[in-house]
Design an enzyme around this catalytic site. Sequence first.
Site, short mmCIF file in Angstrom:
data_model
loop_
_atom_site.label_atom_id
_atom_site.label_comp_id
_atom_site.label_asym_id
_atom_site.label_seq_id
_atom_site.Cartn_x
_atom_site.Cartn_y
_atom_site.Cartn_z
NE ARG A 5 -7.95 -24.69 -31.34
CZ ARG A 5 -7.09 -24.86 -30.34
NH1 ARG A 5 -7.44 -25.61 -29.32
NH2 ARG A 5 -5.89 -24.29 -30.37
CE LYS A 61 0.03 -24.26 -23.73
NZ LYS A 61 -0.62 -24.55 -25.03
CG ASN A 62 0.59 -21.25 -26.50
OD1 ASN A 62 0.68 -22.46 -26.29
ND2 ASN A 62 -0.49 -20.55 -26.21
CG ASP A 84 -4.67 -18.70 -24.70
OD1 ASP A 84 -3.55 -18.85 -25.24
OD2 ASP A 84 -5.72 -19.16 -25.18
C1 EPZ Z 1 -2.86 -20.76 -30.58
O1 EPZ Z 1 -3.73 -21.76 -31.05
C2 EPZ Z 1 -2.58 -21.10 -29.12
N1 EPZ Z 1 -1.99 -22.45 -29.02
C3 EPZ Z 1 -3.88 -21.08 -28.32
O2 EPZ Z 1 -3.54 -21.30 -26.96
C4 EPZ Z 1 -4.50 -19.68 -28.44
O3 EPZ Z 1 -5.70 -19.64 -27.75
C5 EPZ Z 1 -4.73 -19.38 -29.93
O4 EPZ Z 1 -3.47 -19.46 -30.64
C6 EPZ Z 1 -5.32 -18.01 -30.15
O5 EPZ Z 1 -4.50 -17.05 -29.62
C7 EPZ Z 1 -0.69 -22.62 -29.35
O6 EPZ Z 1 -0.01 -21.69 -29.74
C8 EPZ Z 1 -0.14 -24.00 -29.18
P1 EPZ Z 1 -5.59 -19.94 -33.99
P2 EPZ Z 1 -4.04 -21.85 -32.64
O7 EPZ Z 1 -5.23 -20.66 -35.24
O8 EPZ Z 1 -2.93 -21.33 -33.43
C9 EPZ Z 1 -9.64 -20.27 -36.37
C10 EPZ Z 1 -3.67 -22.35 -24.86
O9 EPZ Z 1 -4.56 -22.38 -23.99
N2 EPZ Z 1 -8.86 -20.99 -37.39
O10 EPZ Z 1 -4.96 -18.61 -33.74
O11 EPZ Z 1 -4.49 -23.25 -32.90
C11 EPZ Z 1 -9.77 -21.05 -35.07
O12 EPZ Z 1 -10.86 -21.97 -35.14
C12 EPZ Z 1 -4.06 -22.49 -26.32
O13 EPZ Z 1 -2.45 -22.17 -24.63
C13 EPZ Z 1 -9.46 -21.28 -38.61
O14 EPZ Z 1 -10.63 -20.96 -38.83
O15 EPZ Z 1 -5.28 -20.89 -32.76
C14 EPZ Z 1 -10.01 -19.95 -34.08
O16 EPZ Z 1 -11.37 -19.58 -34.12
C15 EPZ Z 1 -5.55 -22.68 -26.52
N3 EPZ Z 1 -8.73 -21.94 -39.55
C16 EPZ Z 1 -9.17 -18.79 -34.61
O17 EPZ Z 1 -8.93 -19.10 -35.99
C17 EPZ Z 1 -7.42 -22.30 -39.33
O18 EPZ Z 1 -6.79 -22.89 -40.24
C18 EPZ Z 1 -7.82 -18.59 -33.92
O19 EPZ Z 1 -7.18 -19.83 -33.91
C19 EPZ Z 1 -6.84 -22.00 -38.08
C20 EPZ Z 1 -7.56 -21.33 -37.13
#
Ligand code: EPZ
Length: 419
Positions: free
Chosen positions: A120, A22-23, A306
């Site tokens: 998020r 999915k991701n 995840d």
């Molecule tokens: C991706 O989300 C995945 N989703 C998530 O999977 C996964 O848990 C996550 O990466 C971490 O591995 C998809 O790919 C669609 P991040 P993403 O930006 O990219 C912080 C599932 O269950 N952050 O890597 O949105 C954020 O708050 C889902 O399949 C900022 O601070 O996650 C978090 O604490 C859930 N500023 C950390 O970084 C930003 O601009 C990691 O988030 C962006 C993120």
Amino acid sequence: MDKFEIVGGQQLHGRIRLSGAKNSALPMLAACLLTSDECILGNVPDLSDVNFMLEILESLGAKVNREGDKVRIRSEELTPFGDYNLIRKMRGSICILGPLIGRLREARVSMPGGCVIGTRPIDLHLKGLRALGTRIDVESGYVNAKAINLRGKEIFLGGRSGPTVLGTINVMMAAVLAEGMTTIDCAACEPEVVDVAQFLVAMGAQIEGVGSPCLRISGVKKLRGVEYSVIPDRIEAATFALAAVVTDGEVVLEGCQTHHLSAVLDKMNEAGCEIIREPNGLMVRRGKVLQSVDITTQPHPGFPTDVQAQMMVLMILIPGLSIITERIFESRFMHVNELIRLGADISIEGPSAIVKGGKGLSGAPVMASDLRASAALVLAGLAARGTTEVSRVYHIDRGYEKIDEKLRSLGARIERVTG
Ligand code: EPZ
């Protein structure tokens, strides 16, 4: 709303074919906006999130045609203005921002909603896109972006929790059509980021350091359409591997790429699970003596957030204390209260859940809250004595293709009750 009725105690035996990730599929579908040629993606899973992304691409003017797990996308005429209500419903839709800026130098998309696992934010996405020369303002729920020209830049993209997966992908998708060299430091290294980068390279992008925390992107004028296949879903693989162990069964995961799951397999080995690599996948079963282990979620290649909820179910079944610390998201323990309803003994101390394992679980009605928490409730229902009813399974349908059918094919007693 559909619910699952699960009668626990059945050992799972057999083989399942993993679906596409999915991701990986979500950002890769968005990446098709970067060219006016036709792109053909294979192994695209039939998930509500994916179908939603296809709707969003069509609302931007793309022609979308789905034949089974193959999706053809051609975006000759595009509008930079995304449909507010469509986009705000799915966080993953933020990854249309980079391609729209790369292709059209303009975009207007709604701010993605937060969700139960955390606020998020997208500050790092915007930081990287602004560094490339995009003027971005956020008002009345929209992200308005415009770039007179995109120039390569050295960008540090680390946040308080380390790298950002979709932030790295978004900035990468704009940089591939920028002028000059872009360096993304503290880039995410998840297999899904690698998959999207390799898709972009197949389209003619020039990206070095794929899979490393430092990406070097030399912008090109145009990208071409290609045919490409999405990697297998490593989170689905981990979920079914744990389903085999919590039911004391034996399951072969066909198509599993073990190097995508090293941290999970390492922890399952440490807990005493038996994992045998096969030519085309992985066989997983419960070992003789299981022991509790401590988990801390980290960016890849660390233990994936995840899989945190699903691993907690295994810890509940093993005598002893285990500490599970969530370092990526600020509130990813929504499954804990529901697991306690099934008889688990868990207490939360800040970012950690302390699991006192060894007591069995007994079935009860529970409620799904987010995608991976819901998967954990299904695993718990499979292991529990008696019947467990998991409501609001639309959360699961977002990220697991036909999970009830796949589990039934392994011997699980699980029925979807449409209501
Ligand atoms: C991706 O989300 C995945 N989703 C998530 O999977 C996964 O848990 C996550 O990466 C971490 O591995 C998809 O790919 C669609 P991040 P993403 O930006 O990219 C912080 C599932 O269950 N952050 O890597 O949105 C954020 O708050 C889902 O399949 C900022 O601070 O996650 C978090 O604490 C859930 N500023 C950390 O970084 C930003 O601009 C990691 O988030 C962006 C993120």
